[in-house]
Design a protein around this motif. Structure first.
Motif, short mmCIF file in Angstrom:
data_model
loop_
_atom_site.label_atom_id
_atom_site.label_comp_id
_atom_site.label_asym_id
_atom_site.label_seq_id
_atom_site.Cartn_x
_atom_site.Cartn_y
_atom_site.Cartn_z
N LEU A 125 2.83 3.15 -24.05
CA LEU A 125 1.64 2.66 -24.75
C LEU A 125 0.61 2.27 -23.70
O LEU A 125 0.92 1.52 -22.76
CB LEU A 125 2.01 1.44 -25.59
CG LEU A 125 0.86 0.62 -26.17
CD1 LEU A 125 0.05 1.43 -27.16
CD2 LEU A 125 1.39 -0.67 -26.81
N ILE A 126 -0.60 2.79 -23.84
CA ILE A 126 -1.68 2.43 -22.90
C ILE A 126 -2.84 1.84 -23.69
O ILE A 126 -3.02 2.13 -24.88
CB ILE A 126 -2.15 3.64 -22.08
CG1 ILE A 126 -2.64 4.78 -22.99
CG2 ILE A 126 -1.05 4.12 -21.15
CD1 ILE A 126 -3.29 5.94 -22.24
N GLY A 127 -3.62 1.00 -23.04
CA GLY A 127 -4.75 0.39 -23.72
C GLY A 127 -5.90 0.10 -22.77
O GLY A 127 -5.69 -0.27 -21.62
N ASP A 128 -7.12 0.30 -23.27
CA ASP A 128 -8.35 -0.03 -22.56
C ASP A 128 -8.98 -1.18 -23.34
O ASP A 128 -9.49 -0.98 -24.44
CB ASP A 128 -9.27 1.19 -22.50
CG ASP A 128 -10.61 0.90 -21.85
OD1 ASP A 128 -10.66 0.02 -20.96
OD2 ASP A 128 -11.62 1.53 -22.22
N ILE A 129 -8.94 -2.40 -22.76
CA ILE A 129 -9.29 -3.61 -23.48
C ILE A 129 -10.63 -4.12 -22.97
O ILE A 129 -10.74 -4.59 -21.83
CB ILE A 129 -8.21 -4.70 -23.28
CG1 ILE A 129 -6.79 -4.11 -23.36
CG2 ILE A 129 -8.42 -5.82 -24.28
CD1 ILE A 129 -6.46 -3.38 -24.62
N GLY A 130 -11.66 -4.03 -23.79
CA GLY A 130 -12.99 -4.44 -23.38
C GLY A 130 -13.58 -5.49 -24.28
O GLY A 130 -13.01 -5.84 -25.33
N GLY A 131 -14.74 -6.00 -23.89
CA GLY A 131 -15.40 -7.03 -24.66
C GLY A 131 -15.88 -6.55 -26.01
O GLY A 131 -16.01 -7.33 -26.95
N THR A 132 -16.14 -5.25 -26.14
CA THR A 132 -16.63 -4.69 -27.39
C THR A 132 -15.54 -3.98 -28.19
O THR A 132 -15.40 -4.19 -29.39
CB THR A 132 -17.79 -3.71 -27.12
OG1 THR A 132 -18.84 -4.40 -26.43
CG2 THR A 132 -18.32 -3.12 -28.41
N LYS A 133 -14.76 -3.15 -27.50
CA LYS A 133 -13.75 -2.34 -28.20
C LYS A 133 -12.43 -2.37 -27.45
O LYS A 133 -12.37 -2.64 -26.25
CB LYS A 133 -14.23 -0.88 -28.31
CG LYS A 133 -14.42 -0.20 -26.98
CD LYS A 133 -14.86 1.23 -27.11
CE LYS A 133 -15.15 1.88 -25.76
NZ LYS A 133 -13.99 1.88 -24.84
N THR A 134 -11.37 -2.10 -28.21
CA THR A 134 -10.03 -1.94 -27.65
C THR A 134 -9.50 -0.59 -28.09
O THR A 134 -9.38 -0.33 -29.29
CB THR A 134 -9.10 -3.06 -28.13
OG1 THR A 134 -9.50 -4.30 -27.53
CG2 THR A 134 -7.65 -2.78 -27.74
N ASP A 135 -9.22 0.28 -27.12
CA ASP A 135 -8.64 1.59 -27.41
C ASP A 135 -7.16 1.56 -27.03
O ASP A 135 -6.81 1.21 -25.90
CB ASP A 135 -9.33 2.69 -26.58
CG ASP A 135 -10.69 3.06 -27.13
OD1 ASP A 135 -10.87 2.99 -28.35
OD2 ASP A 135 -11.57 3.43 -26.34
N LEU A 136 -6.30 1.92 -27.98
CA LEU A 136 -4.87 2.04 -27.73
C LEU A 136 -4.46 3.49 -27.93
O LEU A 136 -5.00 4.19 -28.80
CB LEU A 136 -4.07 1.14 -28.67
CG LEU A 136 -4.29 -0.36 -28.56
CD1 LEU A 136 -3.38 -1.09 -29.53
CD2 LEU A 136 -4.07 -0.87 -27.15
N ALA A 137 -3.50 3.94 -27.13
CA ALA A 137 -3.00 5.31 -27.23
C ALA A 137 -1.57 5.35 -26.74
O ALA A 137 -1.09 4.42 -26.09
CB ALA A 137 -3.89 6.27 -26.43
N VAL A 138 -0.89 6.45 -27.04
CA VAL A 138 0.45 6.70 -26.54
C VAL A 138 0.44 8.00 -25.76
O VAL A 138 -0.12 9.01 -26.22
CB VAL A 138 1.49 6.79 -27.68
CG1 VAL A 138 2.87 7.14 -27.14
CG2 VAL A 138 1.55 5.48 -28.46
N VAL A 139 1.00 7.96 -24.55
CA VAL A 139 1.13 9.15 -23.72
C VAL A 139 2.60 9.32 -23.35
O VAL A 139 3.41 8.41 -23.54
CB VAL A 139 0.27 9.03 -22.43
CG1 VAL A 139 -1.21 9.08 -22.76
CG2 VAL A 139 0.59 7.74 -21.67
#
Length: 362
Positions: free
Chosen positions: A16-30
């Protein structure tokens, strides 16, 4: 609000990977089998709608139905020993606490600019728009500057076999006006803020400050646009679109965009000089992708090169805009894969050592 999920079934080395920002959070599985660019499941969340990262991850894991044992998150804030407090979001992220709460084997947390820097060696021509081809030095250091909600910076240094990346909080360094006209901007903001950093003028949270400065110092504001801006949930986006000519024409927005491009060019070249980025400078984050026409018309590079006796040197440094919107997820996946492979290699070496110790001697 979360976006729709797309999933692909596989059980081979899932992360599980995630890009956690002040506006949006993107989660994905690789997965190790499919590689860093293939997302087996993915979802976007509006960060401010949630109280913490754990709540979002629980929602995501509950929907995708995939066996996840490892996770890696990049966050917009300084990370110390797996813990971070986000700069533009009231969240604390703790790798150990998330591992226990989510019953995972391993959780890694890294700075979002470290994630982007980790992806730089993987970028292809199709991931980039080149502002200056320059003459890249073999094994030269590289710099990353990323205006999004905030302003992130990082750099990469060759270590003999590859590149090591280092995050920086340089976006919070003191703002220095690159032109005489912008000296008044500094004075204007010093009357409002205890500390005027580059992030205050060169980021998503900074663009409205530029607009307000020009408005309060004599550039006319139309009543229609003022009303539209007051009603907008995203004034930064509206100001940029108007400055680019995509929305209602506004001299204020054009002045704001021009100042932003000038400041970004100056700070990008500051960073290039500080780390001697002979391998290239990479503009990442959501804003450079959005305002690409304003970066390719010559204004940015004119300011980037304006460094007196070092103008000639800066002309040799390649400058690229990262157009791949998933660059942070790409780098986060690569970080996790490298960590998993290193752990597996260490385990195999340890097992081989144990076997050698059990062999009869003589």
């Amino acid at each position: 609000m979360a976006s729709k999920i797309k999933t692909v079934r596989t059980d081979s080395g899932l992360v599980l990977i995630g890009d956690i920002g002040g506006t949006k959070t993107d989660l994905a599985v690789v997965s190790l089998a499919e590689g860093v660019r293939t997302h087996l499941a993915r979802r976007r969340y509006h960060s401010a709608d949630y109280s913490d990262l754990e709540t979002i991850v629980r929602d995501f894991l509950g929907v995708i139905g995939l066996p996840i044992h490892h996770a890696c998150f990049d966050v917009a804030g300084p990370v110390i020993e797996g813990r971070a407090r986000l700069t533009n979001l009231p969240w604390a992220v703790d790798a150990s606490a998330l591992r226990v709460a989510l019953a995972l084997q391993v959780v890694w947390v890294l700075n979002d600019l470290s994630a982007i820097a980790h992806a730089v060696p993987l970028l292809k021509d199709t991931d980039l728009a080149t502002l200056n081809p320059g003459v890249p030095a073999p094994h030269g250091a590289m710099a990353v500057i990323a205006p999004g909600t905030g302003l992130g910076e990082a750099f990469l240094v060759f270590n003999g076999s590859g590149y090591s990346d280092y995050p920086s909080e340089g976006g919070h360094a003191d703002f220095a006006p690159p032109t005489p006209a912008l000296t008044n901007l500094l004075r204007y903001l010093q009357a409002r803020f205890d500390h005027v950093s580059y992030e205050i003028v060169c980021s998503g949270i900074g663009i409205p400050h530029l607009y307000e400065f020009f408005r309060d110092t004599g550039v006319p504001e139309s009543e229609d646009f003022a009303s539209e801006l007051a009603a907008s949930e995203d004034p930064t986006h509206l100001i940029l679109d108007s400055g680019l000519g995509h929305a209602t024409a506004s001299a204020l927005c054009e002045a704001s965009l021009d100042a932003f491009v000038t400041i970004l060019g100056a700070e990008a070249s500051n960073l290039a000089l500080k780390v001697f980025a002979a391998g290239g400078v990479f503009l990442a984050g959501g804003i450079p992708r959005h305002i690409l026409p304003a970066l390719t018309d010559g204004r940015f590079m004119a300011t980037f090169r304006r460094k007196g006796r070092f103008s000639g040197l800066l002309d040799t440094i390649p400058v690229h805009v990262v157009t791949n919107a998933d660059v942070a997820l790409l780098g986060t996946a690569r970080f996790a894969f490298d960590a998993l492979l290193a752990r597996d290699a260490a385990g195999k070496r340890g097992a081989a050592l144990q076997r050698s110790r059990r062999r009869p001697q003589g």
